[in-house]
Structure formats: C-alpha cells, structure tokens
Design an enzyme around this catalytic site. Structure first.
Site, PDB file in Angstrom:
ATOM      1  N   ASP A   1       0.769  -1.225  -0.057  1.00  0.00           N
ATOM      2  CA  ASP A   1      -0.048   0.070   0.042  1.00  0.00           C
ATOM      3  C   ASP A   1       0.890   1.204  -0.122  1.00  0.00           C
ATOM      4  O   ASP A   1       1.892   1.370   0.754  1.00  0.00           O
ATOM      5  CB  ASP A   1      -0.995  -0.072   1.225  1.00  0.00           C
TER       6      ASP A   1
ATOM      7  N   GLU B   1       1.342  -0.145  -4.984  1.00  0.00           N
ATOM      8  CA  GLU B   1       0.464   0.910  -5.049  1.00  0.00           C
ATOM      9  C   GLU B   1       1.553   2.216  -5.047  1.00  0.00           C
ATOM     10  O   GLU B   1       2.022   2.381  -4.076  1.00  0.00           O
ATOM     11  CB  GLU B   1      -0.629   1.427  -3.973  1.00  0.00           C
TER      12      GLU B   1
END
Length: 592
Positions: free
Chosen positions: A259, A292
């Site tokens: 993330d 990401e």
C-alpha cells in the site's frame, strides 16, 4: 519443505519446538524488558547489542503474554502473531507448524493468468464464511483473491489501513488457523491469494512503539499519518521484511500488494525488500509483488516488482464515464480520451509531466509490458474515498459501464474487480472504523472536512450528511448484496468475458507489446496490441451517446461486442466496445 518465518525472523515470539519459544523485542529506549505470562510468571529478557532484548523460554503454543518495559509499561508484542482480545489485549503464541496443509504442493500460478478480486474479509463474513464463496469466484473466472489488510486494527471493524500489529490477523475475522484454512481451500480451487500490506505507517490507537523504540520513526519527515517510519535502520527494515516473509511462508500466500509506497520515502528499502523476498522463495514457486505508487516509478517495475495498480487508467476511464472533474479527476479533464489512449499504449499517463499542483509526476513507462499494470474500474479507494461511497452502477448508464467492463476484462493489462461489481451491486462501500471518544470525533470530523472543497458538500449541513465512519450502520450498509433484477445479467457478462480472456488472451500475454492507439472522438478510440503469438488484439471503444465513424474489422475476427453493432463496418455503435483478434500484421493508422 517450505521455509517458516522462525527460520527467517528476528522480531517477536516464534516457536522453536513444541515447548520452546524465542522472544525478541527491539526496545533501544528501554532499560529492562520482561515477559508477563497469564499464569503470573515474569520472565526477564536479556539485554543484547543495538537495543535488542531476547531470551529462549519454556512456553507452549496458545500461551498469552505481554511485554513489560522498565517495570511499568505493559504492552502487546508489536510482532504478535495473534491478538485474540484486540490491540489492547495480550498477545498469543502461535505455532505455524501445527497446521496440516491439504494442498501442500501448490506452487502458484503465472502472473499473466491473474484476474484479481479485491475483497474485505469482514464484510464477507470472516475467514470461515469466505471459504463458501471460493467455488463461485473460481467459476466466474477469477484466478486470485486479494484480501484487504489483515493486520490487527483497533476495534471490530476497519478497512485495515489503521493496523498497528501487522503480523497478527484481525481477531474479528477469525483465528490464524481459519485464515490458513481459507488459503488452503483457495489453492484447492486454483485461486491465488494476495494480501494487501501496509508498511508506510501505523494506526493511531494501540501502537506504543514510540515509548520504547522511538528509533522506529524519524521526526524530520512526516506523512499524512504522522512521523515517517525510519527505513534507514536495519531493525526497522527487518520488521517489515519479516512480516512479508511470514505471510509468504507461514501462510503460503501467493503475493503481496504494498500500500502507498510513495509514503515510504526510501526507494532503497523497496528494492532490498524485493530482493530479500525473492531470495527466500524456493525454485518453482511463483510469488508476485504489486505496488500502489502515486509516484509512477517505472524503474521499480523493471525487475523488482511485478505490477502496479494503474490509478491513471482508472481516473481517465472514470472521467469518461461520469464527467466528474473535482479533486484528482481534474488532472484527467479535459481530453480524458487522450490520457486513456496513452495509458493503453504506454502504461502510465503521467511520465514526468506536472500534475494539477505543478509537481512533476512519474517516469517513462512505454518499455514495460501491459501486464505490469493492474487496471480496474472500481476498488476500495476509488469507491470508498467518495463521500457517499457510490459505485459506478449509480454514476453512469449501464451500457457505458458494460462497454468499460469489456475493455477492462479483455485488455492485456491485469484486471482487478472489486467485490460485488460482478453482480452489479448498488450498495455503497463507505469509509468505516471502530474508534471511540476523542479519536472517533476527530476521525468523523476529519472525514467530513476532506470534502469541504467539493461543490456538493460546500455547506456544513451537507457535510453533516456524510456517514459517520464509526457508526455500525455505516459498516452494515457497505456489505455488498446481489440485486435479483440485475444480478444474472451482470454475472453472465463477467463470466463470458473472463472465459474469452482465458481462452484467447491470457496464455499469449508473455511477449505482448502495445502497437498504438487511434483517437476517434473525445469519447472513442481504437487500441492495438501484438500478443506473444503474433496475433493482434484490437479494441474499439465508444463511450459517447452517438455512433462514430470507424472502419471496423471483419465480423469473422470478432471476439466480443458489448452491444448490438450498427449495421455495416463503418460505424461504431454508441456506448459500445468491440474486441477483435486479427492475423499477425501491423494495424493501419495506429499511433499514440
């Protein structure tokens, strides 16, 4: 035999045999550390070099414990393998070797076969109930489930990005054994399992590291969540790398999605992370690492990571479908079709150009294969970060959404679906947490303040209508539910498209390269790719409300058309996507 994390870990409590546990805590600010067992025993850890406290003690699996710092601060293990009573409760010793794997010979699947289904375990009922969904997902054509973060968070419900104990599966989802059972059964259905991991910050409640290991953080750099994690320190790097190794070896997951790595502020850590992970994987096993990364660093996708969520592609498609232009959608409006064309032919839209704030973003990506990019129409961020959590079924006409889904599932990029979209779910996916008292108030008001700059929420009264993240009703409203009237129609579409992908496209993605795009109108384009077997995949898409001139391929080359085509070969119907497979030859008039 697969490796276990006790062969690779320095942090936490790991079992060496059925009656022996090695405890280790990095606490450079502490003078003494003890293990407090539920029996009342206090067992001292020995001070070592560089701030480590450790000891090998006679303790059995299932025992609960805390660390006591300097005789007064009692805390859970930051590398706890399970928190049966939540973040404020004791940690529990877990023996990963106790689980008997039914599908122990599973080696994973090739990345080019990936069709990813992102889900929130809590909203799906937990680890055990989710097992019942696996046959349906496999039959749909999904090949990988991606679990939103599992690390222990405060309370009973959370997206997972407020985790404070990344090694401990969220107690409200089930036990570590039930998680292993879920993964084992997924493998039995031919499904890969990816886990979303958060290495850029800790959550706001239940993390006491700053009181005895302040070196975890650096005060000279800050993120939206507070002081940045200090990845310059070996102990800190190892903490997160060992977490990844635990998921990959103790739980046998097939990959990780990291993330928001743009908040890590240390690119060297990312390459070191990838190298350590790859070195730990036995020959023949396939493990995938996905990012990401708002910085669009194409160099990380050259060899260290297998793919990246392509927010650029989503944003361009979303603007074309909804005509929204507030917030980050302003970067893609106007000329969204130009930006989508660049995404389809080169991967990233932003490859060094300035964004709406004037900041350069991204690096050149045209050399990367299409499978380095994970494309999606919806995910937890893009739905849940809306004030009211609306899905695309609420925001655009069904024919346009059908056309966009066709592009998503038959393009050479790796497709990602968000839970419920395969049956046209109309339930929102809202931002939810389970905080209390002052923190709950701060989260609720902070959430509403985020939308003060949006026209629909400019008035404080309008912002007051944004659901309270901490209310149980907000969580309950986010559970996807099938609509009987539209469920079969949408599921049939997804199933048919994924069957076509598996039959005609997936196996030929290795060696695939973009051949260019041709913009027809401000809502329509044609894109070409040469597959690994030499054939050309052509996609003609028109998201406008009128037919557009386009010399279409012969009907004999057609794989799929999302709506009834206009008679003849010189027009593309409105809100339509036509997908064709052509013989090996360069397309005419293709350009970026």
């Amino acid at each position: 035999m697969p490796l276990r994390s006790d062969q690779l870990a320095t942090h936490g409590a790991v079992m060496l045999d059925s009656n022996t546990v090695r405890f280790a805590l990095w606490a450079p600010d502490a003078h003494s550390v003890e293990v407090l067992l539920e029996s009342g025993q206090r067992l001292a850890l020995q001070a070592g070099r560089d701030g480590w406290f450790s000891a090998t003690l006679a303790v059995v699996a299932g025992s609960r414990y805390r660390f006591c710092i300097d005789g007064h601060l009692e805390v859970a293990d930051p590398a706890s393998r399970f928190q049966p009573e939540g973040v404020q409760g004791p940690s529990q010793i877990i023996d990963p070797a106790a689980f008997s794997w039914e599908h122990r010979h599973w080696q994973g699947r090739p990345w080019h076969e990936a069709v990813i289904y992102e889900l929130h375990v809590g909203l799906m009922g937990g680890f055990a109930p989710l097992i019942q969904q696996l046959p349906r997902l496999a039959a749909l054509g999904v090949t990988a489930i991606e679990l939103m973060p599992l690390g222990q968070c405060p309370g009973e419900r959370n997206w997972g990005y407020d985790g404070v104990m990344p090694f401990a599966p969220q107690h409200s989802y089930g036990t570590p054994e039930q998680l292993r059972q879920l993964i084992d059964q997924a493998h039995g259905h031919g499904l890969m399992v990816l886990v979303d991991v958060v290495y850029n910050h800790f959550g706001p409640d239940g993390n006491y590291l700053s009181q005895y290991a302040s070196g975890f953080f650096r005060q000279d750099r800050h993120t939206p969540w507070g002081a940045a994690i200090d990845f310059r320190r070996r102990q800190v790097r190892d903490f997160f790398i060992e977490n990844a190794l635990m998921w990959l070896h103790d739980y046998r997951v097939d990959g990780l999605r990291l993330d928001a790595v743009h908040a890590i502020n240390d690119a060297d850590f990312l390459t070191a992370f990838s190298r350590r992970v790859r070195q730990s994987i036995a020959p023949g096993r396939q493990v995938w690492l996905v990012l990401e990364n708002e910085h669009n660093q194409a160099e990380l996708l050259a060899d260290a990571f297998d793919g990246q969520w392509n927010d650029d592609g989503h944003n361009a498609l979303h603007v074309l479908l909804t005509d929204e232009q507030e917030g980050y959608y302003a970067d893609f409006h106007p000329k969204a079709i130009d930006k989508l064309a660049r995404c389809l032919s080169q991967g990233f839209v932003f490859q060094g150009e300035p964004d709406r704030h004037g900041r350069p973003r991204g690096t050149p990506s045209a050399h990367l294969p299409p499978s380095a990019f994970v494309l999606f129409l919806q995910n937890h961020d893009q739905v849940g970060n809306r004030a009211l959590g609306e899905r695309l079924t609420q925001l655009c006409p069904p024919p346009a959404l059908r056309a966009a889904v066709t592009l998503l599932l038959l393009s050479p990029m790796i497709p990602l679906l968000f839970m419920g979209e395969e049956w046209g779910s109309e339930q929102p996916f809202l931002f939810f947490t389970d905080h209390h008292d002052e923190l709950a108030n701060a989260v609720r008001e902070g959430r509403r303040a985020e939308f003060a700059g949006f026209k629909a929420f400019a008035d404080p009264g309008q912002r007051a209508a944004i659901p309270d993240p901490n209310a149980l009703a907000t969580y309950s409203a986010s559970r996807p539910q099938a609509s009987e009237g539209r469920q079969h129609q949408w599921q049939s579409l997804y199933c048919e498209l994924l069957q076509l992908r598996q039959k005609h496209i997936s196996a030929h993605l290795p060696g695939c390269r973009a051949l260019g795009t041709h913009i027809i109108t401000d809502k329509a384009l044609t894109a070409h790719w040469q597959l690994g077997d030499g054939r050309v995949l052509r996609i003609d898409m028109n998201l406008g409300t009128g037919a557009v001139p386009c010399m279409l391929p012969l009907p004999s080359t057609r794989l799929f058309c999302s709506t009834d085509p206009v008679p003849g070969r010189d027009q593309l119907a409105p809100m339509c996507t036509l997908v064709s497979l052509l013989p090996s030859q360069p397309p005419e008039h293709a350009h970026d």
